[in-house]
Structure formats: C-alpha cells, structure tokens
Scaffold this motif. Structure first.
Motif, short mmCIF file in Angstrom:
data_model
loop_
_atom_site.label_atom_id
_atom_site.label_comp_id
_atom_site.label_asym_id
_atom_site.label_seq_id
_atom_site.Cartn_x
_atom_site.Cartn_y
_atom_site.Cartn_z
N ASN A 14 -4.07 -11.90 1.83
CA ASN A 14 -3.30 -11.45 0.68
C ASN A 14 -1.94 -10.89 1.07
N CYS A 15 -1.88 -10.26 2.22
CA CYS A 15 -0.63 -9.65 2.71
C CYS A 15 -0.40 -10.13 4.13
N GLY A 16 0.39 -11.17 4.27
CA GLY A 16 0.66 -11.73 5.58
C GLY A 16 1.67 -10.90 6.36
N ILE A 17 1.93 -11.33 7.58
CA ILE A 17 2.91 -10.64 8.43
C ILE A 17 4.32 -10.94 7.90
N PRO A 18 5.08 -9.92 7.54
CA PRO A 18 6.45 -10.17 7.05
C PRO A 18 7.27 -10.95 8.07
N LYS A 19 8.08 -11.88 7.59
CA LYS A 19 8.84 -12.76 8.48
C LYS A 19 9.83 -12.00 9.36
N ILE A 20 10.25 -10.82 8.91
CA ILE A 20 11.26 -10.08 9.67
C ILE A 20 10.64 -9.29 10.82
N LEU A 21 9.30 -9.31 10.94
CA LEU A 21 8.62 -8.49 11.94
C LEU A 21 7.82 -9.35 12.91
N LYS A 22 7.63 -8.83 14.11
CA LYS A 22 6.75 -9.44 15.08
C LYS A 22 5.34 -8.86 14.90
N PRO A 23 4.31 -9.64 15.19
CA PRO A 23 2.95 -9.12 15.04
C PRO A 23 2.72 -7.83 15.82
N SER A 103 -3.79 -4.74 0.47
CA SER A 103 -4.18 -5.91 -0.32
C SER A 103 -3.68 -5.74 -1.75
N GLY A 104 -3.56 -6.85 -2.44
CA GLY A 104 -3.20 -6.77 -3.85
C GLY A 104 -4.28 -7.35 -4.75
N ASP A 105 -5.48 -7.52 -4.19
CA ASP A 105 -6.59 -8.16 -4.88
C ASP A 105 -7.34 -7.16 -5.75
N GLY A 106 -7.42 -7.43 -7.04
CA GLY A 106 -8.09 -6.54 -7.96
C GLY A 106 -9.59 -6.45 -7.78
N ASP A 107 -10.18 -7.33 -6.97
CA ASP A 107 -11.62 -7.30 -6.75
C ASP A 107 -12.06 -6.02 -6.04
N TYR A 108 -11.13 -5.30 -5.44
CA TYR A 108 -11.48 -4.10 -4.68
C TYR A 108 -11.47 -2.82 -5.51
N CYS A 109 -11.15 -2.91 -6.79
CA CYS A 109 -11.03 -1.71 -7.62
C CYS A 109 -12.32 -0.90 -7.64
N ASP A 110 -13.44 -1.58 -7.80
CA ASP A 110 -14.72 -0.88 -7.92
C ASP A 110 -15.09 -0.15 -6.64
N VAL A 111 -14.94 -0.82 -5.50
CA VAL A 111 -15.30 -0.17 -4.23
C VAL A 111 -14.36 0.98 -3.93
N MET A 112 -13.09 0.86 -4.34
CA MET A 112 -12.14 1.96 -4.15
C MET A 112 -12.58 3.18 -4.94
N ASP A 113 -12.98 2.98 -6.18
CA ASP A 113 -13.45 4.11 -6.99
C ASP A 113 -14.73 4.71 -6.41
N GLN A 126 0.66 -2.98 -0.80
CA GLN A 126 0.57 -4.31 -1.39
C GLN A 126 1.94 -4.92 -1.61
N ILE A 127 1.94 -6.22 -1.86
CA ILE A 127 3.16 -6.90 -2.27
C ILE A 127 3.24 -6.71 -3.79
N LEU A 128 4.05 -5.79 -4.23
CA LEU A 128 3.98 -5.31 -5.61
C LEU A 128 4.21 -6.40 -6.65
N LYS A 129 5.10 -7.34 -6.38
CA LYS A 129 5.42 -8.35 -7.39
C LYS A 129 4.23 -9.25 -7.71
N SER A 130 3.35 -9.45 -6.74
CA SER A 130 2.25 -10.40 -6.93
C SER A 130 0.88 -9.74 -6.93
N SER A 131 0.82 -8.40 -7.03
CA SER A 131 -0.45 -7.70 -6.90
C SER A 131 -1.07 -7.37 -8.24
N ASN A 132 -2.38 -7.14 -8.20
CA ASN A 132 -3.14 -6.81 -9.39
C ASN A 132 -2.72 -5.45 -9.94
N LEU A 133 -2.46 -5.38 -11.24
CA LEU A 133 -1.98 -4.14 -11.85
C LEU A 133 -3.05 -3.06 -11.84
N ASN A 134 -4.32 -3.44 -12.04
CA ASN A 134 -5.40 -2.46 -12.01
C ASN A 134 -5.47 -1.76 -10.66
#
Length: 216
Positions: A14-23, A103-113, A126-134
């Motif tokens: 969901n959140c890859g390595i930014p192109k401007i950075l080295k691993p 991560s920006g995946d909304g599937d994790y909301c329940d486990v987070m709570d 998260q990558i805010l533009k493409s992440s789950n609002l919940n």
C-alpha cells in the motif's frame, strides 16, 4: 507512552518506497521522526507485503527492518499477515506500546480500535490522497507517508481538522438525525477513544477527561 516500545508495521503493498529515497534511508528516518514526536522507546520495524527485489530486501534488513514477504496470491493475504504480526507482537509485549501502521487500507480499522481499547497508542502513516477516510480518523497521530519516510513531522492540527470535517461531511451530514442518534459508538475528537452514544441531555467523559457535550 514516551518511553514505551514502538512497533512500526509497514504495508509495502500500500505504501511503497518513495522514489526520492533509498531503501537504506527508511529505517533511520522513521526512528528520527518518532524521536521528534517524543516517542523515545526502542523501535521495531516490520515490512510486510509481496516479495520485493532482492537488493531492496537486503538494504532494508541491513538497517534492522524485519521483512516478511507474502507469496500467496489469495485476496487480502498481506492484510491477514499484517494483522497476525501486529497481534503476535502485542502478545509478546503486553505493556502499553506505540503502534504505527503504515498503510491506507481501511480493512485495518477494526484491529486498530481493538488494540486501542487494550491500552496501546495507535498511530497512522499513509499516502493521504489515496487512503481510506475511515482509517484517517482512527488516530490523533498522523503522518503523510513520504514525510515519515523522510524523517519529517506529523500533519498540522489544521490538516487533521480538515480530515475530520471531511469525514463528518461524508458520513454524517447525509444521514437522518434519528440514524445518527442510534449509532453504537462515538469517537472523542482529542484522544479518539470510543464511547457509547449517550441518552439525550447526557454528557460523557472519555479517558483523556475531555467532556463531550452532545446536547446540541
């Protein structure tokens, strides 16, 4: 939570390595960002997702990141592995801890709570533009992923307010008042604690002792 242990669980699908950075820069920068946010305890970083290129895996591991490749092609296989790793880590570290989910995946909301109810401090990157609002409103500690990976700071209070307003506008403004009143839970806007919706003219106090007045 200042000196508590820190788990960073990174969803590389969901959140890859930014192109401007080295691993090799990711882990030191995450540790720097946590220190800047006044989380000074030991840091464990786990990267979970589809297999990465060998040289990337080697660079991540050389900086102390535990890389767990998920070879299964089944739907949500990586999600299941991430939840399993989080729960296993919590079982091994029973004291309240800081858990930062990248991560920006909304599937994790329940486990987070669920983990928050058990006393852990949950944070999000998260990558805010493409992440789950919940998912965005599940924590008061939120980073843009590229800022965290670069060692930067969290979102400003103004940006967090904009997210909450967008959430309220999308999920509450179109619902009838009767449906909102029957909702099972309400979240504190400061500590994000979950509380039962009270009866009319009743006030609630969450764990951060912020008085919630719902009479209006």
């Amino acid at each position: 939570y200042v000196y508590a242990k820190n788990l960073v669980i990174w969803d590389t699908d969901n959140c890859g390595i930014p192109k401007i950075l080295k691993p090799s820069e990711i882990a030191p920068n995450i540790r720097k960002a946590l220190v800047s946010a006044n989380f000074l305890g030991p840091v464990s970083i786990e990267a979970v997702g589809k297999p990465l290129k060998d040289f990337i895996t080697q660079e991540l591991r050389s900086t102390g990141i535990r890389v767990t490749p998920v070879y299964s092609d089944k739907l949500n296989a990586s999600d299941i592995r991430i939840v399993a790793r989080m729960c296993m880590w919590v079982l091994d570290n029973i004291d309240p801890a800081n858990i930062l989910l990248v991560s920006g995946d909304g599937d994790y909301c329940d486990v987070m709570d669920h983990l928050r109810v058990r006393g852990h401090n949950l944070m999000i990157a998260q990558i805010l533009k493409s992440s789950n609002l919940n998912l965005k409103v599940t924590s008061k500690f939120v980073w843009e992923w590229i800022n965290l990976a670069s060692g930067g700071g969290q979102l400003s209070e103004e940006e967090k307010i904009q997210i909450r307003e967008k959430y309220c506008s999308k999920y509450l403004s179109t619902k009838p008042k009767s449906e909102i009143a029957e909702a099972p839970l309400i979240r504190c806007e400061r500590c994000f604690d979950l509380l039962q919706v009270p009866k009319r003219d009743q006030k609630l106090t969450c764990r951060c002792s912020y008085l919630i007045d719902l009479t209006s």
